[in-house]
Design a protein around this motif. Structure first.
Motif, PDB file in Angstrom:
ATOM      1  N   SER A  39       0.845  -1.184   0.000  1.00  0.00           N
ATOM      2  CA  SER A  39       0.000   0.000   0.000  1.00  0.00           C
ATOM      3  C   SER A  39       0.883   1.237   0.000  1.00  0.00           C
ATOM      4  CB  SER A  39      -0.934   0.024   1.210  1.00  0.00           C
ATOM      5  OG  SER A  39      -0.195   0.102   2.407  1.00  0.00           O
ATOM      6  N   VAL A  40       0.333   2.314  -0.539  1.00  0.00           N
ATOM      7  CA  VAL A  40       1.042   3.589  -0.572  1.00  0.00           C
ATOM      8  C   VAL A  40       0.069   4.684  -0.172  1.00  0.00           C
ATOM      9  CG1 VAL A  40       2.163   5.312  -2.061  1.00  0.00           C
ATOM     10  CG2 VAL A  40       2.723   2.898  -2.317  1.00  0.00           C
ATOM     11  N   ALA A  41       0.475   5.497   0.782  1.00  0.00           N
ATOM     12  CA  ALA A  41      -0.260   6.704   1.162  1.00  0.00           C
ATOM     13  C   ALA A  41       0.615   7.889   0.785  1.00  0.00           C
ATOM     14  CB  ALA A  41      -0.551   6.703   2.654  1.00  0.00           C
ATOM     15  N   LEU A  42       0.011   8.885   0.138  1.00  0.00           N
ATOM     16  CA  LEU A  42       0.783  10.038  -0.317  1.00  0.00           C
ATOM     17  C   LEU A  42       0.000  11.308  -0.036  1.00  0.00           C
ATOM     18  CD1 LEU A  42       3.114  10.261  -3.179  1.00  0.00           C
ATOM     19  CD2 LEU A  42       1.335  11.990  -3.159  1.00  0.00           C
ATOM     20  N   VAL A  43       0.689  12.321   0.471  1.00  0.00           N
ATOM     21  CA  VAL A  43       0.090  13.615   0.768  1.00  0.00           C
ATOM     22  C   VAL A  43       0.957  14.695   0.146  1.00  0.00           C
ATOM     23  CG1 VAL A  43      -0.568  15.243   2.590  1.00  0.00           C
ATOM     24  CG2 VAL A  43      -0.828  12.791   2.961  1.00  0.00           C
ATOM     25  N   GLY A  93       8.266   6.559  -8.783  1.00  0.00           N
ATOM     26  CA  GLY A  93       7.834   5.202  -8.442  1.00  0.00           C
ATOM     27  C   GLY A  93       9.013   4.265  -8.260  1.00  0.00           C
ATOM     28  N   GLU A  94       9.976   4.334  -9.163  1.00  0.00           N
ATOM     29  CA  GLU A  94      11.158   3.484  -9.072  1.00  0.00           C
ATOM     30  C   GLU A  94      12.007   3.844  -7.855  1.00  0.00           C
ATOM     31  OE1 GLU A  94      11.655   0.806 -10.909  1.00  0.00           O
ATOM     32  OE2 GLU A  94       9.826   1.263 -12.038  1.00  0.00           O
ATOM     33  N   VAL A  96      10.968   5.208  -4.995  1.00  0.00           N
ATOM     34  CA  VAL A  96      10.276   4.734  -3.791  1.00  0.00           C
ATOM     35  C   VAL A  96      10.477   3.231  -3.634  1.00  0.00           C
ATOM     36  CG1 VAL A  96       8.000   4.370  -2.740  1.00  0.00           C
ATOM     37  CG2 VAL A  96       8.585   6.592  -3.726  1.00  0.00           C
ATOM     38  N   ALA A  97      10.265   2.483  -4.724  1.00  0.00           N
ATOM     39  CA  ALA A  97      10.384   1.027  -4.661  1.00  0.00           C
ATOM     40  C   ALA A  97      11.804   0.596  -4.289  1.00  0.00           C
ATOM     41  CB  ALA A  97       9.977   0.416  -5.997  1.00  0.00           C
ATOM     42  N   ALA A  98      12.806   1.240  -4.870  1.00  0.00           N
ATOM     43  CA  ALA A  98      14.196   0.877  -4.567  1.00  0.00           C
ATOM     44  C   ALA A  98      14.565   1.250  -3.138  1.00  0.00           C
ATOM     45  CB  ALA A  98      15.135   1.554  -5.555  1.00  0.00           C
ATOM     46  N   ALA A  99      13.979   2.340  -2.622  1.00  0.00           N
ATOM     47  CA  ALA A  99      14.263   2.737  -1.244  1.00  0.00           C
ATOM     48  C   ALA A  99      13.657   1.753  -0.252  1.00  0.00           C
ATOM     49  CB  ALA A  99      13.724   4.141  -0.985  1.00  0.00           C
ATOM     50  N   CYS A 100      12.495   1.213  -0.592  1.00  0.00           N
ATOM     51  CA  CYS A 100      11.797   0.305   0.324  1.00  0.00           C
ATOM     52  C   CYS A 100      12.201  -1.157   0.141  1.00  0.00           C
ATOM     53  CB  CYS A 100      10.293   0.456   0.150  1.00  0.00           C
ATOM     54  SG  CYS A 100       9.689   2.088   0.619  1.00  0.00           S
ATOM     55  N   ILE A 101      12.598  -1.517  -1.071  1.00  0.00           N
ATOM     56  CA  ILE A 101      13.024  -2.884  -1.372  1.00  0.00           C
ATOM     57  C   ILE A 101      14.364  -2.773  -2.099  1.00  0.00           C
ATOM     58  CG2 ILE A 101      12.417  -5.070  -2.473  1.00  0.00           C
ATOM     59  CD1 ILE A 101       9.474  -4.051  -2.468  1.00  0.00           C
ATOM     60  N   PRO A 102      15.442  -2.564  -1.347  1.00  0.00           N
ATOM     61  CA  PRO A 102      16.742  -2.323  -1.977  1.00  0.00           C
ATOM     62  C   PRO A 102      17.323  -3.581  -2.615  1.00  0.00           C
ATOM     63  CG  PRO A 102      16.957  -2.369   0.405  1.00  0.00           C
ATOM     64  CD  PRO A 102      15.493  -2.503   0.104  1.00  0.00           C
ATOM     65  N   ARG A 124       7.938  -3.985  -8.266  1.00  0.00           N
ATOM     66  CA  ARG A 124       7.202  -3.362  -9.378  1.00  0.00           C
ATOM     67  C   ARG A 124       5.837  -2.872  -8.918  1.00  0.00           C
ATOM     68  NH1 ARG A 124       9.599  -7.674 -12.329  1.00  0.00           N
ATOM     69  NH2 ARG A 124       7.723  -8.911 -12.049  1.00  0.00           N
ATOM     70  N   THR A 125       5.205  -3.614  -8.010  1.00  0.00           N
ATOM     71  CA  THR A 125       3.902  -3.217  -7.478  1.00  0.00           C
ATOM     72  C   THR A 125       4.015  -1.922  -6.692  1.00  0.00           C
ATOM     73  OG1 THR A 125       3.186  -5.525  -7.383  1.00  0.00           O
ATOM     74  CG2 THR A 125       1.964  -3.952  -6.027  1.00  0.00           C
ATOM     75  N   VAL A 126       5.019  -1.827  -5.825  1.00  0.00           N
ATOM     76  CA  VAL A 126       5.234  -0.606  -5.046  1.00  0.00           C
ATOM     77  C   VAL A 126       5.513   0.572  -5.981  1.00  0.00           C
ATOM     78  CG1 VAL A 126       6.787   0.534  -3.404  1.00  0.00           C
ATOM     79  CG2 VAL A 126       5.971  -1.785  -2.953  1.00  0.00           C
ATOM     80  N   ALA A 127       6.327   0.368  -7.016  1.00  0.00           N
ATOM     81  CA  ALA A 127       6.630   1.436  -7.973  1.00  0.00           C
ATOM     82  C   ALA A 127       5.360   1.929  -8.660  1.00  0.00           C
ATOM     83  CB  ALA A 127       7.649   0.951  -9.006  1.00  0.00           C
ATOM     84  N   ALA A 128       4.516   0.993  -9.083  1.00  0.00           N
ATOM     85  CA  ALA A 128       3.273   1.376  -9.761  1.00  0.00           C
ATOM     86  C   ALA A 128       2.340   2.131  -8.815  1.00  0.00           C
ATOM     87  CB  ALA A 128       2.574   0.136 -10.317  1.00  0.00           C
ATOM     88  N   LEU A 129       2.219   1.672  -7.577  1.00  0.00           N
ATOM     89  CA  LEU A 129       1.345   2.351  -6.617  1.00  0.00           C
ATOM     90  C   LEU A 129       1.847   3.765  -6.317  1.00  0.00           C
ATOM     91  CD1 LEU A 129       0.606  -0.500  -4.043  1.00  0.00           C
ATOM     92  CD2 LEU A 129      -0.981   0.463  -5.723  1.00  0.00           C
ATOM     93  N   ALA A 130       3.152   3.920  -6.120  1.00  0.00           N
ATOM     94  CA  ALA A 130       3.708   5.241  -5.824  1.00  0.00           C
ATOM     95  C   ALA A 130       3.522   6.186  -7.001  1.00  0.00           C
ATOM     96  CB  ALA A 130       5.189   5.115  -5.468  1.00  0.00           C
ATOM     97  N   ARG A 131       3.759   5.690  -8.211  1.00  0.00           N
ATOM     98  CA  ARG A 131       3.582   6.507  -9.416  1.00  0.00           C
ATOM     99  C   ARG A 131       2.134   6.953  -9.562  1.00  0.00           C
ATOM    100  NH1 ARG A 131       4.663   2.791 -12.992  1.00  0.00           N
ATOM    101  NH2 ARG A 131       2.485   2.395 -13.466  1.00  0.00           N
TER     102      ARG A 131
END
Length: 139
Positions: A39-43, A93-94, A96-102, A124-131
């Motif tokens: 999941s991704v929450a963004l403000v 997105g990339e 965020v994903a690399a920071a969370c799943i290095p 890839r899922t985290v990258a897509a959600l963040a984007r």
């Protein structure tokens, strides 16, 4: 901030109300409601010209990609209807994903092992959600 002592409870928590674009997205392993795979929450905080992002469900606690937040906040044109180039959405997105799943650390011989397919899919899922979250918040 003070630490709680034995027998003490938190009576209340005050959270300031933020009138700003906010998005929450989650991916589940199946259709319908269920436990989130990610999941991704963004403000967006236009007053402070900042971005806050939290990634959940992939670790025991939510993760904050602070460098990615600061990086993308500098790319947003806060004075021009919060415009951003499309390439920056993908890069965010990339990032965020690399920071969370290095990537795994290199071995003693200098070789770098690849992430397992399931972990690559989660990344890839985290990258897509963040984007998507950033794109929705900016629109």
């Amino acid at each position: 901030m003070e630490m709680l002592r034995g027998g003490e409870l938190i009576g209340y928590v005050r959270v300031p109300l933020l009138h700003a674009p906010q998005v929450f997205l989650k991916a589940t392993g199946r259709t319908g409601p269920g436990r989130a795979v990610a999941s991704v929450a963004l403000v967006l905080d236009p007053a402070r010209r900042g971005v806050r992002c939290a990634v959940g469900a992939i670790a025991p606690m939510p993760l904050r990609p602070l460098d990615a937040e600061q990086w993308v906040a500098r790319l947003i044109d806060w004075d021009n209807n919060r415009a951003i180039v499309p390439e920056a959405l993908n890069a965010f997105g990339e990032y965020v994903a690399a920071a969370c799943i290095p990537d795994p650390a290199p071995g003693v011989d200098g070789s770098v092992a690849e992430l397992p397919p399931a972990v690559l899919h989660l990344r890839r899922t985290v990258a897509a959600l963040a984007r998507r979250a950033l794109g929705r918040a900016l629109s």
